[in-house]
Design an enzyme around this catalytic site. Structure first.
Site, mmCIF file in Angstrom:
data_model
loop_
_atom_site.group_PDB
_atom_site.id
_atom_site.type_symbol
_atom_site.label_atom_id
_atom_site.label_comp_id
_atom_site.label_asym_id
_atom_site.label_seq_id
_atom_site.Cartn_x
_atom_site.Cartn_y
_atom_site.Cartn_z
ATOM 1 N N HIS A 149 -30.699 33.878 34.899
ATOM 2 C CA HIS A 149 -31.970 33.403 35.447
ATOM 3 C C HIS A 149 -33.108 33.519 34.438
ATOM 4 O O HIS A 149 -34.198 33.005 34.670
ATOM 5 C CB HIS A 149 -32.307 34.195 36.711
ATOM 6 C CG HIS A 149 -33.082 33.401 37.720
ATOM 7 N ND1 HIS A 149 -33.605 32.155 37.456
ATOM 8 C CD2 HIS A 149 -33.420 33.674 39.006
ATOM 9 C CE1 HIS A 149 -34.241 31.709 38.527
ATOM 10 N NE2 HIS A 149 -34.150 32.609 39.480
ATOM 11 N N ASP A 164 -33.189 28.001 35.436
ATOM 12 C CA ASP A 164 -33.916 28.041 36.700
ATOM 13 C C ASP A 164 -32.973 27.738 37.861
ATOM 14 O O ASP A 164 -31.947 27.084 37.699
ATOM 15 C CB ASP A 164 -35.061 27.027 36.694
ATOM 16 C CG ASP A 164 -36.134 27.375 35.675
ATOM 17 O OD1 ASP A 164 -36.280 28.579 35.370
ATOM 18 O OD2 ASP A 164 -36.807 26.451 35.181
#
Length: 421
Positions: free
Chosen positions: A394, A398
Site C-alpha cells: 500500500h 493504491d
C-alpha cells in the site's frame, strides 16, 4: 516493634533488574504471610513478590514503571519483634534474622523474637480435580502463564493459599508429581516440551516473512470469480491435448491473465527499494509460484511468462515444481520473481491474506473452487466459483489500482477466450 525490609529477590537466572508493574498493597495496609505485595516484569516473565512475614506497610520502594535492581529495598514493614534491620540502619543492611536459640535445662537465655515463619514446603499434588466443574481456579496471571506453558489444567491443581488460591509452589508440586488423569476420562495430559532449533530453510523463511511484514504495508483485496466457463475449457483442452503436452491446471490460465493485466498496469510488476526510495518496474514478467516442499516453502520462478503461451507456462511450471520438490532447483530458478502466485490447491480455503514476497509489491492468492448457487436474474443456478485473495504494497499501490488489477484478471478468467486474443 521492629522493621522488616523486603528486597527484590533474584527472580530468574541472569536477571539483574525488573520493571515494577503493579502494587497490590498501599502504605498502612496490614499484610499476612504470603500476601502478594507487588508484581514485577522481567524480559522473561511476570513475577509476583509475596510477603514472608506479617506486618503493616510503612514504605513502598518505587512507582509503577520503575526499573528496580535485584537486591534493592522494595517494601518496609512494621512487624512484631526486632525485624531484620536495626532501627535507623539503612535498608540495604537488612538481613534474615538468626533462628531462635534452643534453651537447655539450667540455662537462662534472653528473650529473642521468633524468626519469620518459613514458607511452607510444596505439598504433594492432589491426584484428583479439586475444582468443581465450571469453577474458575483462583490463581495469579503469572501462575496461569506458567501453567499454560507447561500444559497444566489448573482445575487439576489443589491450591494451598487463601480461598484455595493456587500458588507457584502448588504448581511446582503438581508438575513434579507428573501428569494426572483427566477427571472422568482416564486420559493423562502431556506436559512434555520439545525444542526444535530453527535452522536452514525454515530459518530463512522466518527471516523473509518477518522482513516482509515489518517493511511492507499490506492491503488485501478479495473478489470472487466465476470459473465455470474456464473449467469447461480446461477440461476440453486436457481431453484433446497432444502427446508430450502437460496437463493444464488453472494456474497457467491465471499466469496469462496476469500478463495481460500487467501490460495495462506495469506498476504492479515491480520491486520497491525502500531504502533507496526507488521503484524498479520490470518489463519481463517473472512469476514466482509459492510451492510447498518436504523441507518448507520455496518459490520457483517462471521467467518471461509474457513470452509463453498457456502450454508453455504449464510445462515450465511442472519442470520447476518437480525440481523444487526433489531439491535440485538452482538458485537462479528460485530467485528473481517480479510478482508471485500462492495457491493451496483444494485446501485453499475461502479467503487468505497472502504475505508479499519482499521486495515485490503484489501477490495473487488462489482459493479453492466451490459450486455455489448464483442468481442469474431469474433463478439460482449452480456455478463454479473461486475467490482471489491478493495483497499489495500500500506504500506504492493504491487501493483503487489494486481493485482494477484484480477486476481485470477476473474479467479474463470469466471469459477465457479473451486470454487467447
Amino acid at each position: 516493634m521492629g522493621e522488616y525490609v523486603i528486597k527484590l529477590p533474584d527472580v530468574g537466572e541472569g536477571v539483574a533488574e525488573a520493571e515494577l508493574v503493579e502494587w497490590n498493597v498501599a502504605v498502612g495496609d496490614v499484610v499476612q504471610e504470603d500476601t502478594i505485595l507487588a508484581s514485577v516484569m522481567t524480559d522473561k516473565a511476570a513475577v509476583e513478590i509475596p510477603s514472608p512475614v506479617e506486618g503493616t506497610v510503612k514504605w513502598l520502594g518505587g512507582e509503577i514503571g520503575d526499573v528496580v535492581a535485584v537486591g534493592s529495598p522494595l517494601v518496609r514493614l512494621e512487624v512484631a519483634g526486632e525485624g531484620n534491620v536495626a532501627p535507623g540502619a539503612p535498608a540495604e543492611e537488612a538481613s534474615d534474622p538468626e533462628p531462635a536459640p534452643v534453651a537447655t535445662a539450667g540455662t537462662e537465655t534472653a528473650p529473642t523474637p521468633p524468626a519469620p515463619p518459613k514458607r511452607e514446603a510444596p505439598r504433594p499434588a492432589s491426584t484428583g480435580a479439586p475444582q468443581r466443574q465450571g469453577d474458575r481456579p483462583i490463581a495469579s496471571p503469572a501462575v496461569r502463564g506458567r501453567a499454560r506453558e507447561a500444559g497444566v489444567d489448573l482445575r487439576q491443581v489443589r491450591g494451598s493459599g487463601p480461598a484455595g488460591r493456587i500458588t507457584h509452589e502448588d504448581l511446582d508440586a503438581f508438575i513434579e508429581a507428573g501428569p494426572q488423569p483427566a477427571a472422568g476420562l482416564g486420559l493423562r495430559p502431556d506436559t512434555s516440551v520439545t525444542d526444535v532449533k530453527v535452522i536452514g530453510l525454515r530459518r530463512r523463511i522466518a527471516e523473509k516473512m518477518a522482513l516482509s511484514k515489518s517493511r511492507i504495508a499490506h492491503i488485501t483485496y478479495v473478489d470472487e470469480v466465476d470459473v465455470t466457463a474456464l473449467e469447461e475449457l480446461r477440461a476440453q483442452l486436457n481431453k484433446n491435448k497432444q502427446d508430450g503436452q502437460p496437463r493444464l491446471t488453472i494456474l497457467p490460465f491465471l499466469m496469462r491473465a496476469m500478463v495481460k493485466a500487467i501490460a495495462e498496469q506495469p506498476a504492479i510488476n515491480a520491486h520497491y527499494d525502500d531504502e533507496a526510495g526507488v521503484i524498479h518496474r520490470h518489463g519481463g514478467v517473472h512469476i514466482g509460484i509459492a510451492a510447498q516442499t518436504p523441507t518448507g516453502l520455496v518459490v520457483p520462478v517462471v521467467r518471461h511468462a509474457e513470452a509463453r503461451d498457456v502450454w508453455g507456462c504449464a510445462a515450465e511450471l511442472n519442470r520447476l515444481s518437480d525440481a523444487a520438490k526433489a531439491g535440485t532447483a538452482g538458485r537462479d530458478e528460485l530467485t528473481g520473481s517480479t510478482i508471485t502466485i500462492t495457491s493451496l490447491g483444494a485446501m485453499g480455503g475461502l479467503v487468505t491474506t497472502p504475505v508479499i514476497n519482499h521486495p515485490e509489491v503484489a501477490i495473487v492468492g488462489v482459493n479453492k473452487i466451490q459450486v455455489r448457487p448464483m442468481w442469474d436474474g431469474s433463478q439460482f443456478v449452480p456455478r463454479r466459483m473461486m475467490n482471489l485473495s491478493s495483497s499489495f504494497d500500500h506504500r506504492v499501490i493504491d487501493g483503487w489500482d489494486a481493485a482494477v488489477f484484480v477486476q481485470r484478471i477476473k474479467a479474463l478468467l470469466e471469459t477465457p477466450a479473451m486470454i487467447f486474443m
